[in-house]
Motif scaffolding. Structure first.
Motif, PDB file in Angstrom:
ATOM      1  N   SER A 113       0.678  -1.135   0.090  1.00 27.99           N
ATOM      2  CA  SER A 113      -0.204  -0.088  -0.068  1.00 27.99           C
ATOM      3  C   SER A 113       0.709   1.280  -0.008  1.00 27.99           C
ATOM      4  O   SER A 113       0.434   2.373  -0.576  1.00 27.99           O
ATOM      5  N   HIS A 114       2.216   1.098   0.554  1.00 27.01           N
ATOM      6  CA  HIS A 114       2.922   2.418   0.386  1.00 27.01           C
ATOM      7  C   HIS A 114       3.048   2.999  -0.753  1.00 27.01           C
ATOM      8  O   HIS A 114       3.196   4.112  -1.079  1.00 27.01           O
ATOM      9  N   TYR A 115       3.118   1.938  -1.889  1.00 27.69           N
ATOM     10  CA  TYR A 115       3.242   2.408  -3.291  1.00 27.69           C
ATOM     11  C   TYR A 115       2.050   3.021  -3.952  1.00 27.69           C
ATOM     12  O   TYR A 115       2.245   3.607  -4.999  1.00 27.69           O
ATOM     13  N   THR A 116       1.032   2.759  -3.483  1.00 28.85           N
ATOM     14  CA  THR A 116      -0.312   2.738  -4.115  1.00 28.85           C
ATOM     15  C   THR A 116      -1.291   4.035  -3.310  1.00 28.85           C
ATOM     16  O   THR A 116      -2.238   4.418  -3.820  1.00 28.85           O
ATOM     17  N   SER A 117      -0.948   4.414  -2.009  1.00 29.42           N
ATOM     18  CA  SER A 117      -1.538   5.039  -1.241  1.00 29.42           C
ATOM     19  C   SER A 117      -1.560   6.439  -1.572  1.00 29.42           C
ATOM     20  O   SER A 117      -0.675   6.971  -2.331  1.00 29.42           O
ATOM     21  N   LYS A 121       7.647   7.479   5.538  1.00 31.37           N
ATOM     22  CA  LYS A 121       8.404   6.270   6.046  1.00 31.37           C
ATOM     23  C   LYS A 121       9.185   5.495   4.970  1.00 31.37           C
ATOM     24  O   LYS A 121       8.474   5.573   3.891  1.00 31.37           O
ATOM     25  N   PRO A 122       9.873   4.613   5.190  1.00 34.33           N
ATOM     26  CA  PRO A 122      10.673   3.767   4.352  1.00 34.33           C
ATOM     27  C   PRO A 122       9.778   2.809   3.768  1.00 34.33           C
ATOM     28  O   PRO A 122       8.881   2.260   4.546  1.00 34.33           O
ATOM     29  N   ALA A 123       9.640   2.578   2.491  1.00 31.88           N
ATOM     30  CA  ALA A 123       8.857   1.522   1.695  1.00 31.88           C
ATOM     31  C   ALA A 123       9.123   0.129   2.176  1.00 31.88           C
ATOM     32  O   ALA A 123      10.546   0.054   2.339  1.00 31.88           O
ATOM     33  N   PRO A 124       8.381  -0.773   2.234  1.00 28.06           N
ATOM     34  CA  PRO A 124       8.814  -1.920   2.567  1.00 28.06           C
ATOM     35  C   PRO A 124       9.781  -2.726   1.565  1.00 28.06           C
ATOM     36  O   PRO A 124       9.239  -2.230   0.196  1.00 28.06           O
ATOM     37  N   PRO A 125      10.679  -3.582   1.741  1.00 22.40           N
ATOM     38  CA  PRO A 125      11.369  -4.158   0.580  1.00 22.40           C
ATOM     39  C   PRO A 125      10.581  -5.239  -0.010  1.00 22.40           C
ATOM     40  O   PRO A 125       9.360  -5.654   0.271  1.00 22.40           O
ATOM     41  N   GLU A 128      12.304   7.851  -2.552  1.00 22.18           N
ATOM     42  CA  GLU A 128      13.040   6.874  -3.274  1.00 22.18           C
ATOM     43  C   GLU A 128      13.734   6.094  -2.012  1.00 22.18           C
ATOM     44  O   GLU A 128      14.671   5.220  -2.190  1.00 22.18           O
ATOM     45  N   GLN A 129      12.982   6.095  -0.846  1.00 26.17           N
ATOM     46  CA  GLN A 129      13.561   5.225   0.237  1.00 26.17           C
ATOM     47  C   GLN A 129      12.917   3.905   0.108  1.00 26.17           C
ATOM     48  O   GLN A 129      11.886   3.433   0.918  1.00 26.17           O
TER      49      GLN A 129
END
Length: 669
Positions: A503-507, A513-517, A548-549
């Protein structure tokens, strides 16, 4: 006083007689119906007792519900319907999409034939019912007063991890809600013995169900094909859109509308998209072909990265013409198939109005090996006794090995079967009805709608091979798609998937906050959904919606860097734009020992464990039989070695990741 009464009777006698006649007639015409006939019971002591509460005869209808993606569950439902009617049980086949689940508690008997697709998902037409059934808001006594009798048969594939998950959920939830399981759940394996599994379950099911409902079991061995439709042949004169008899595009299904009134396109009402690009992705050194095909969908279709595109293909014209010649029919004949009990309006036609050639091209499945039920039906249309015996033998339960060798292993089409049995001569009207329908094919979408508005892309490898009979077989959909030109039209729809970016990439809300790997494993066309992922990430980076995190890695596999390295130039761009941090490619034909994606994973064990243990997401896309299993085993070994876990603990970790949506697969066989 007596004289007065006598005079009144004489004076009003005619009126009294008329009144008596009227009242008598009224009472006779409105008399209660006679009780239904009592059916004989067969003696099976183990059968459960019938419900205590009796329902009116108008309610005593066995409902056969189906949830299907390829029509197989519907075809099986029709077999059940035919046998139920022969036994004498009133029945009805019901598409789960058209059913109001709130009526379930009042059903006389509910039979469910439901398929599972993807990662344990219900089929499109069963999705709403599935959500209703699994809702925690349902009271535990919903189906208990009186208990609704039920039985379930599931259609699945053991290649997939969540084998027959939907049928198992149906079976469990129906019982939890107070339903009475009359016969045990059956499960069929589409990778091996689906039809045999169904026939075995059905044979035993009828013994118990007939006893439960109070009907005498009748053998179905001598069942003949009974047409439900009749063929209306149309002439140029009456093939007219203004004629009440004919409508070129009959509104069989009313399109769904969104809140703003626009049409919702789906499996029953596909959108006709335009091809805007069709290019080869393999080099001239390759002996295979893989196509990048892009369609213009405007604002008519919407999708998320990871979704699937359903496409209705067209059969190869050479096979169609061979079949027309063998059947001895004119392909230009215009027709419509209408129910026997209807006056003849093709608005309710099951097929048509169209030409016979169009039906064989776009409606019937003429390339997949025919099921046993088709062989059994074809036996009715030959006068050659040896052919009849051979067909009946191949369709029998005891000849499973012969059927598998002659039909499935040799991959015989209906055309080849008719050539092998020259005495078979079915009427075209019957052929059009008993043949299975051509199902949609599904492709992982390889684009992002946000990055390419109004466009959708698929990456399709062209399938072809030589069958054991010496016939060169072309994959129906991939071959048709490969030959499409810019401007051609393709019927399509979107099927939702659980194969989603974190969801970090689509919210819609930016996060500091750093995105999950992310670990993505996709050899060959398994890269398709990851191309969509990377396009989406690149778009969000360029529009400052994400920082870019993040740390992601892609394991891609192909035969050689100059042979079938799909989207090679694009991958460089993704790395340069920081959409992709690490790219690892396995070339299986560039070294003496073949190297695959799982081997590259094994070389990065410490790195993979670090990403996983820090909340990383693990994605796999591609072949389910070999690649996905090998990747899974490699990951288990990594978890055991670096996580200090035994086999059970490592497997439990993967299951926990699956439940939390961190281990996702988009695989096929």
């Amino acid at each position: 006083m007596l004289d007065l009464i006598e005079s009144l009777l004489i004076e009003y006698a005619p009126t009294i007689i008329v009144v008596v006649l009227i009242v008598g007639t009224y009472l006779y015409m409105n008399r209660p119906p006679p009780p239904p006939p009592i059916n004989r019971k067969i003696k099976t002591p183990a059968a459960p007792k019938p419900p205590k509460v009796q329902k009116s005869s108008s309610e005593k209808v066995l409902k056969i519900f189906f949830g299907t993606q390829t029509r197989t569950a519907e075809d099986f439902s029709r077999v059940i319907e035919k046998e139920a009617k022969k036994i004498g049980i009133p029945c009805e086949v019901v598409d789960l999409e058209t059913y109001d689940p709130n009526d379930l508690s009042s059903e006389y008997f509910a039979m469910f034939l439901v398929a599972t697709h993807g990662e344990g998902d219900p089929t499109d037409n069963a999705k709403e019912f599935y959500l209703w059934l699994t809702s925690e808001d349902r009271p535990s006594t919903l189906l208990a007063n009186p208990a609704v009798p039920f039985t379930v048969f599931g259609l699945g594939n053991k290649t997939y991890e969540h084998y027959n998950a939907v049928a198992r959920v149906f079976d469990r939830r129906l019982e939890e809600l107070g339903g009475k399981r009359v016969f045990e759940r059956g499960e069929g394996d589409d990778d091996a013995t689906l039809e045999e599994d169904f026939l075995h379950w059905k044979k035993n099911m009828w013994v118990t169900v007939c006893e439960y409902l109070g009907y005498e079991l009748k053998s179905s061995e001598d069942d003949k094909f009974t047409p439900r439709f009749r063929m209306i042949t149309l002439t140029e004169e009456n093939y007219d859109v203004n004629n009440s008899y004919i409508r070129v595009n009959p509104p069989k299904i009313k399109p769904k509308l969104s809140n703003n009134g626009s049409v919702i396109y789906d499996i029953k009402n596909p959108y006709l998209a335009t091809v805007v690009e069709n290019k080869e992705l393999h080099s001239s050194e390759s002996d295979r072909s893989c196509k990048h095909i892009e369609f213009d969908i405007g604002e008519n279709l919407s999708y998320l990265v990871g979704d699937h595109l359903g496409i209705y293909p067209v059969n190869e014209s050479a096979l169609v013409e061979q079949l027309l010649l063998r059947l001895g029919v004119d392909g230009d004949t215009k027709f419509a198939m209408v129910p026997h009990d209807k006056a003849g309006s093709v608005i309710e036609a099951s097929v048509g109005p169209m030409t016979v050639r169009k039906a064989l091209s776009e409606v019937l499945d003429i390339t997949n090996p025919p099921r046993k039920s088709i062989l059994r039906t074809l036996a009715e249309y030959t006068q050659v006794e040896e052919e009849k015996k051979r067909l009946i033998r191949l369709a029998s339960e005891e000849a499973a090995d012969e059927y598998n060798e002659f039909i499935k292993h040799d991959f015989r089409t209906i055309g080849e079967l008719l050539q092998n049995f020259p005495g078979i001569n079915p009427p075209i009207s019957h052929f059009l009805e008993f043949m299975p329908r051509l199902p949609a094919r599904y492709y992982s979408i390889s684009s992002s709608l946000n990055a390419t508005p109004g466009r959708v892309t698929i990456t399709s490898v062209v399938v072809n091979f030589n069958t054991p009979t010496g016939r060169f077989h072309n994959g129906v959909c991939s071959t048709w798609l490969a030959n499409l030109k810019v401007g051609d039209k393709v019927p399509m729809f979107v099927r939702e998937s659980h194969f989603r970016l974190p969801s970090h990439y689509t919210s819609a809300v930016a996060s500091d906050k750093p995105a999950p790997p992310m670990i993505m494993v996709g050899p060959g066309t398994g890269f398709a959904p990851f191309r969509g992922f990377l396009q989406e990430i690149q778009h969000r980076l360029s529009t400052k919606q994400i920082s870019e995190q993040f740390d992601n890695i892609l394991y891609f596999g192909c035969r050689g860097s100059n042979i079938d390295y799909l989207y090679k130039e694009e991958m460089v761009v993704y790395q340069q734009s920081s959409s992709l941090k690490t790219l690892t490619v396995a070339f299986s034909r560039e070294t003496a020992e073949k190297t695959y994606v799982q081997h590259k994973m094994a070389s990065d064990k410490e790195k993979i464990w670090s990403l996983i243990s820090n909340g990383g997401y693990f994605y796999v896309c591609g072949d389910a039989r070999s690649m996905a299993k090998s990747v899974n085993q490699t990951l288990i070994q990594i978890i055991k070695e670096y996580g200090s876990k035994d086999d059970n603990a490592a497997q439990q970790l993967i299951e926990d990741m699956q439940k939390s949506g961190r281990y996702l697969q988009d695989v096929w066989f």
